[in-house]
Design a protein around this motif. Sequence first.
Motif, PDB file in Angstrom:
ATOM      1  N   LEU A 129      -1.024 -10.834  -3.177  1.00 41.76           N
ATOM      2  CA  LEU A 129      -0.741 -10.660  -1.756  1.00 41.76           C
ATOM      3  C   LEU A 129      -0.288 -11.983  -1.144  1.00 41.76           C
ATOM      4  O   LEU A 129      -1.010 -12.977  -1.191  1.00 41.76           O
ATOM      5  CB  LEU A 129      -1.997 -10.159  -1.033  1.00 41.76           C
ATOM      6  N   PRO A 130       0.911 -12.022  -0.560  1.00 42.05           N
ATOM      7  CA  PRO A 130       1.389 -13.281   0.020  1.00 42.05           C
ATOM      8  C   PRO A 130       0.869 -13.493   1.435  1.00 42.05           C
ATOM      9  O   PRO A 130       0.511 -12.542   2.129  1.00 42.05           O
ATOM     10  CB  PRO A 130       2.920 -13.099   0.031  1.00 42.05           C
ATOM     11  N   GLN A 131       0.833 -14.739   1.852  1.00 39.38           N
ATOM     12  CA  GLN A 131       0.449 -15.050   3.214  1.00 39.38           C
ATOM     13  C   GLN A 131       1.536 -14.562   4.170  1.00 39.38           C
ATOM     14  O   GLN A 131       2.725 -14.631   3.882  1.00 39.38           O
ATOM     15  CB  GLN A 131       0.249 -16.559   3.378  1.00 39.38           C
ATOM     16  N   GLY A 132       1.108 -14.043   5.311  1.00 37.72           N
ATOM     17  CA  GLY A 132       2.058 -13.603   6.314  1.00 37.72           C
ATOM     18  C   GLY A 132       2.620 -12.218   6.086  1.00 37.72           C
ATOM     19  O   GLY A 132       3.471 -11.762   6.855  1.00 37.72           O
ATOM     20  N   GLN A 133       2.150 -11.520   5.043  1.00 39.79           N
ATOM     21  CA  GLN A 133       2.620 -10.164   4.758  1.00 39.79           C
ATOM     22  C   GLN A 133       1.420  -9.241   4.531  1.00 39.79           C
ATOM     23  O   GLN A 133       1.185  -8.766   3.430  1.00 39.79           O
ATOM     24  CB  GLN A 133       3.548 -10.156   3.549  1.00 39.79           C
ATOM     25  N   PRO A 134       0.639  -8.973   5.579  1.00 36.87           N
ATOM     26  CA  PRO A 134      -0.543  -8.124   5.428  1.00 36.87           C
ATOM     27  C   PRO A 134      -0.163  -6.686   5.084  1.00 36.87           C
ATOM     28  O   PRO A 134       0.961  -6.239   5.353  1.00 36.87           O
ATOM     29  CB  PRO A 134      -1.216  -8.199   6.797  1.00 36.87           C
ATOM     30  N   SER A 135      -1.109  -5.978   4.492  1.00 35.65           N
ATOM     31  CA  SER A 135      -0.918  -4.575   4.134  1.00 35.65           C
ATOM     32  C   SER A 135      -2.052  -3.752   4.708  1.00 35.65           C
ATOM     33  O   SER A 135      -3.060  -4.295   5.187  1.00 35.65           O
ATOM     34  CB  SER A 135      -0.861  -4.413   2.611  1.00 35.65           C
ATOM     35  N   ARG A 136      -1.918  -2.424   4.627  1.00 38.72           N
ATOM     36  CA  ARG A 136      -2.945  -1.533   5.152  1.00 38.72           C
ATOM     37  C   ARG A 136      -2.985  -0.240   4.351  1.00 38.72           C
ATOM     38  O   ARG A 136      -2.030   0.127   3.664  1.00 38.72           O
ATOM     39  CB  ARG A 136      -2.694  -1.220   6.629  1.00 38.72           C
ATOM     40  N   ARG A 137      -4.115   0.456   4.485  1.00 38.57           N
ATOM     41  CA  ARG A 137      -4.291   1.789   3.926  1.00 38.57           C
ATOM     42  C   ARG A 137      -5.343   2.509   4.761  1.00 38.57           C
ATOM     43  O   ARG A 137      -6.094   1.873   5.518  1.00 38.57           O
ATOM     44  CB  ARG A 137      -4.705   1.742   2.450  1.00 38.57           C
ATOM     45  N   LEU A 138      -5.426   3.822   4.597  1.00 41.20           N
ATOM     46  CA  LEU A 138      -6.457   4.601   5.262  1.00 41.20           C
ATOM     47  C   LEU A 138      -7.421   5.173   4.238  1.00 41.20           C
ATOM     48  O   LEU A 138      -7.030   5.556   3.135  1.00 41.20           O
ATOM     49  CB  LEU A 138      -5.838   5.756   6.067  1.00 41.20           C
ATOM     50  N   ASN A 139      -8.688   5.219   4.593  1.00 39.45           N
ATOM     51  CA  ASN A 139      -9.724   5.871   3.803  1.00 39.45           C
ATOM     52  C   ASN A 139     -10.506   6.775   4.751  1.00 39.45           C
ATOM     53  O   ASN A 139     -10.422   6.623   5.968  1.00 39.45           O
ATOM     54  CB  ASN A 139     -10.640   4.828   3.154  1.00 39.45           C
ATOM     55  N   TRP A 140     -11.275   7.707   4.213  1.00 41.63           N
ATOM     56  CA  TRP A 140     -11.965   8.637   5.101  1.00 41.63           C
ATOM     57  C   TRP A 140     -13.253   9.151   4.466  1.00 41.63           C
ATOM     58  O   TRP A 140     -13.446   9.115   3.263  1.00 41.63           O
ATOM     59  CB  TRP A 140     -11.060   9.838   5.432  1.00 41.63           C
ATOM     60  N   THR A 141     -14.121   9.661   5.312  1.00 35.85           N
ATOM     61  CA  THR A 141     -15.278  10.461   4.916  1.00 35.85           C
ATOM     62  C   THR A 141     -15.662  11.283   6.147  1.00 35.85           C
ATOM     63  O   THR A 141     -14.931  11.332   7.128  1.00 35.85           O
ATOM     64  CB  THR A 141     -16.432   9.587   4.407  1.00 35.85           C
TER      65      THR A 141
END
Length: 346
Positions: free
Chosen positions: A215-227
Amino acid sequence: MTIQFRNETFRNDFTYANSPGNIPRFPFPFPEDVYMYSTNVEPHHATRAGSPFENAFDVDEHYVAEMKDRALVLAEDPGRCQALPHMETAGWDFVELVMVSKARDYPDLFELTIDGDRWHWINKPLQIDDSFIFGDSSTLPCHPMEYIGRQVQGDHAILDQRDGNLWLDAGIITAQADWSLDFDIGMNFFEWHAPVPLAHELGVFQRALKFLLSLPQGQPSRRLNWTLTVNPRLDTSPENYPKWGPDRTTVTPENIGEKVHLRVELQTFWRLPRSNAILFPIRTYLMAMNEVVTQPKWGRRLHRVMRDLRPELVEYKGLSRYHPMLVEWLSQFDDGALTSPGIFPD
């Protein structure tokens, strides 16, 4: 957009609710009519004004109430906030990221003035006005991670990268879905995720680790999780299981729409500049079934996801006691119409 903060609780009388205007911005986690574990990671850049993805750290109507609940949890159990000694620099990285982001994205709520290493921070909703020397922990009332962690919604883990792995070496965790920071502190990525069924066999975590290590600096990522959660309770930790575990026995066909909540985690991943650690925010959103089904597409899709959910996942997510009842209740909102992929309602 002006945010009207709600006076609500996540315990005892459970006065938490979403306003009608807040419901459509809920991060509904199912892009298809079936669910299976996947990495489902995408870039964390600004998308759709008014959505929880518009800004780096979402602030919504529950902000003040969530911060009050965090303070209550930490007063009862200070072990929910821990940092190994080598993680102080990462804590300052966390301070910088949150303060700069919030002052930029919500200038009516947060102000930051920087003069060299002298910083002045104003948090209007929480009535905080502090000056400190950046990098000098003695100028803050507590560890930098705890200081800023008490001012940002969601739990936050900080992962140290070494030996080709990630290690959970710091975190402020007060709203977790049945896992323990006190137990997991110091574990590596695979040890931390060991209880999750199916994902290991599918290689999900191997791919996730490979992605995060690069993961590079300045390039954040995201995902969703649930319950799912019974009652709008943020703190569903193992330490407090006697408080929330029995809630599952209280669900009936008459109260299921009010009691059962879809619990969604917006997980983001940030490379921190000085420490090279990875910040892992876990922002929790709660929505009662009665609120979910006000969006017809969500009601249809949730019925199909719950109906076809694999038994291993039903068990792992703690849904066994009321899962058949929920499927039956949701069926009344599934008219058989086709639904198209997408997080937000049409």
